[in-house]
Design an enzyme around this catalytic site. Structure first.
Site, short mmCIF file in Angstrom:
data_model
loop_
_atom_site.label_atom_id
_atom_site.label_comp_id
_atom_site.label_asym_id
_atom_site.label_seq_id
_atom_site.Cartn_x
_atom_site.Cartn_y
_atom_site.Cartn_z
N ARG A 16 0.05 7.87 -2.15
CA ARG A 16 0.71 8.90 -1.06
C ARG A 16 2.12 9.16 -1.46
O ARG A 16 2.65 10.28 -1.51
CB ARG A 16 0.79 8.32 0.20
CG ARG A 16 -0.73 8.71 0.85
CD ARG A 16 -0.72 8.06 2.15
NE ARG A 16 -1.24 6.54 1.62
CZ ARG A 16 -1.56 5.57 2.53
NH1 ARG A 16 -1.44 5.60 3.83
NH2 ARG A 16 -1.79 4.30 2.15
N TRP A 17 2.99 7.98 -2.24
CA TRP A 17 4.46 8.30 -2.43
C TRP A 17 4.46 9.13 -3.72
O TRP A 17 5.26 10.25 -3.59
CB TRP A 17 4.94 6.96 -2.85
CG TRP A 17 6.46 6.58 -3.32
CD1 TRP A 17 7.24 6.59 -2.28
CD2 TRP A 17 7.14 7.02 -4.63
NE1 TRP A 17 8.60 6.62 -2.94
CE2 TRP A 17 8.33 7.00 -4.28
CE3 TRP A 17 6.30 7.30 -5.75
CZ2 TRP A 17 9.33 6.95 -5.39
CZ3 TRP A 17 7.24 7.30 -6.70
CH2 TRP A 17 8.58 7.37 -6.61
N ASN B 91 -11.03 -2.18 -5.23
CA ASN B 91 -10.32 -1.33 -6.19
C ASN B 91 -11.06 -1.29 -7.58
O ASN B 91 -10.84 0.00 -8.27
CB ASN B 91 -8.94 -1.92 -6.30
CG ASN B 91 -8.04 -1.82 -5.12
OD1 ASN B 91 -7.03 -2.56 -4.94
ND2 ASN B 91 -8.45 -0.85 -4.16
N ASP C 70 0.71 -1.21 -0.06
CA ASP C 70 -0.08 0.08 0.24
C ASP C 70 0.93 1.26 0.15
O ASP C 70 1.95 1.18 0.51
CB ASP C 70 -1.06 0.00 1.17
CG ASP C 70 -2.19 0.80 1.16
OD1 ASP C 70 -2.29 1.42 -0.04
OD2 ASP C 70 -2.65 1.16 2.16
N GLU D 25 1.23 -13.74 11.65
CA GLU D 25 1.81 -12.77 12.44
C GLU D 25 1.93 -11.35 11.41
O GLU D 25 2.11 -11.26 10.46
CB GLU D 25 3.62 -12.93 12.73
CG GLU D 25 3.52 -14.06 13.79
CD GLU D 25 3.16 -13.57 15.17
OE1 GLU D 25 3.02 -12.46 15.31
OE2 GLU D 25 2.67 -14.55 15.88
C1 IPE Z 1 -5.46 -2.68 -0.09
O1 IPE Z 1 -5.11 -1.34 -0.31
C2 IPE Z 1 -5.53 -3.47 -1.61
C3 IPE Z 1 -4.16 -3.42 -2.32
C4 IPE Z 1 -2.90 -3.07 -1.99
C5 IPE Z 1 -4.21 -3.97 -3.62
P1 IPE Z 1 -6.09 -0.26 -0.44
O2 IPE Z 1 -5.46 1.10 -0.62
O3 IPE Z 1 -7.12 -0.80 -1.62
O4 IPE Z 1 -6.93 -0.55 0.99
P2 IPE Z 1 -7.57 0.52 1.80
O5 IPE Z 1 -8.85 1.23 0.84
O6 IPE Z 1 -6.80 1.60 2.26
O7 IPE Z 1 -8.15 -0.29 2.81
C1 IPE Z 2 -1.51 0.47 -3.61
O1 IPE Z 2 -1.43 2.03 -3.39
C2 IPE Z 2 -1.63 0.04 -4.84
C3 IPE Z 2 -3.18 -0.50 -4.83
C4 IPE Z 2 -4.05 -0.55 -4.26
C5 IPE Z 2 -3.36 -1.11 -6.33
P1 IPE Z 2 -2.53 2.96 -3.21
O2 IPE Z 2 -2.92 3.19 -4.76
O3 IPE Z 2 -3.66 2.30 -2.40
O4 IPE Z 2 -1.85 4.22 -2.66
P2 IPE Z 2 -2.49 5.08 -1.37
O5 IPE Z 2 -3.12 4.26 -0.45
O6 IPE Z 2 -3.57 5.77 -2.11
O7 IPE Z 2 -1.37 5.85 -0.97
MG MG Z 3 -4.18 2.62 -0.43
#
Ligand code: IPE
Ligand code: IPE
Ligand code: MG
Length: 244
Positions: free
Chosen positions: A24-25, A68, A20, A207
């Protein structure tokens, strides 16, 4: 830090990752979310290679969740395209390293060209034994469990067995992971303390390791840190300290 401080004979057999923080990165860099997904995908390659080098038996990566699909269409398309590119570009490396690719989730929902590339690598790598790389794509644990319940109900209706015959081991055979050990370690990057519909059944005694590091920055050293932390844990499975 080096891998020499790690006990290679006590590695987790199955590591599950929620990668995840791509969005944000990218934001931190003043860039669009896409930029983060590109970097995030490159990092998947790096971590898969490292896991294989270390001797991890099963690596499950949450690539795309059921939820997603509700992201803006343009982002969904970019993620699908990156998955397709990954599958094409990494096919040779996966096969060369004797990695067996698998996928869990409602993969029928994937765009046809992505599904074709996925199935191709799955088929070509099906006999490989060095490491199982399991991609959770279009995956949600609740859908997985409901699907299992539907299949079990059908078998009960067909008279294959009675409802009383269903126990944990039996139920688990109907999930996407019938022959895999449950994850020993879950790594979630970017600090969120939640499971986000990932492997709810399988993670009963996993864990958990959460790092603030965002996925594109989660490098080999960070992975080693997670493994070292895992090796410090005492897994009790409900027993007392003296029973371990
Ligand atoms: C979890 O990340 C799913 C994946 C990394 C594919 P999300 O960014 O979708 O999760 P939430 O919405 O913060 O719970
Ligand atoms: C994880 O990064 C990738 C997927 C969920 C596919 P995010 O897209 O969720 O990144 P953040 O959480 O918005 O930073
Ligand atoms: Mg995310």
């Amino acid at each position: 830090m080096s891998s020499s401080t790690l006990s290679l004979d006590r590695l987790p057999s199955h590591v599950a990752i929620i990668p995840d923080g791509n969005g944000r990165w990218a934001k931190q860099q003043g860039q669009e979310r896409t930029f983060g997904h590109v970097k995030g995908t490159a990092n998947v390659k790096e971590i898969v290679t490292f896991a294989k080098e270390l001797g991890i038996r099963v690596l499950t990566i949450y690539a795309f969740s059921d939820e997603n699909w509700q992201r803006p269409l343009q982002e969904v398309e970019i993620l699908m395209d990156l998955l397709k590119q990954y599958l094409i570009q990494e096919r040779e490396t996966i096969l060369k390293n004797k990695i067996q690719l698998r996928a869990i989730g409602t993969i029928e929902r994937l765009p046809k060209p992505v599904l074709e590339e996925l199935k191709k690598t799955i088929e070509l790598s099906s006999q490989n034994q060095e490491m199982i790389l399991n991609f959770a794509v279009s995956y949600g644990a609740r859908s997985e469990i409901i699907r299992a319940v539907q299949k079990i109900s059908q078998d009960v209706l067909k008279g294959k067995y009675k409802p009383e015959a269903i126990d944990s081991a039996h139920f688990a055979k109907y999930l996407y992971t019938p022959d895999l050990p449950d994850p020993d370690l879950l790594i979630r990057t970017s600090g969120e303390m939640r499971i986000s519909n990932f492997l709810l059944w399988q993670m009963a005694y996993t864990e958990m390791y959460v790092t603030q590091t965002l996925w594109p920055d989660f490098n080999r050293e960070e992975f080693l840190k997670a493994l070292l932390e895992y090796q410090k844990r005492e897994r009790r499975f409900g027993l007392t300290e003296d029973q371990i």
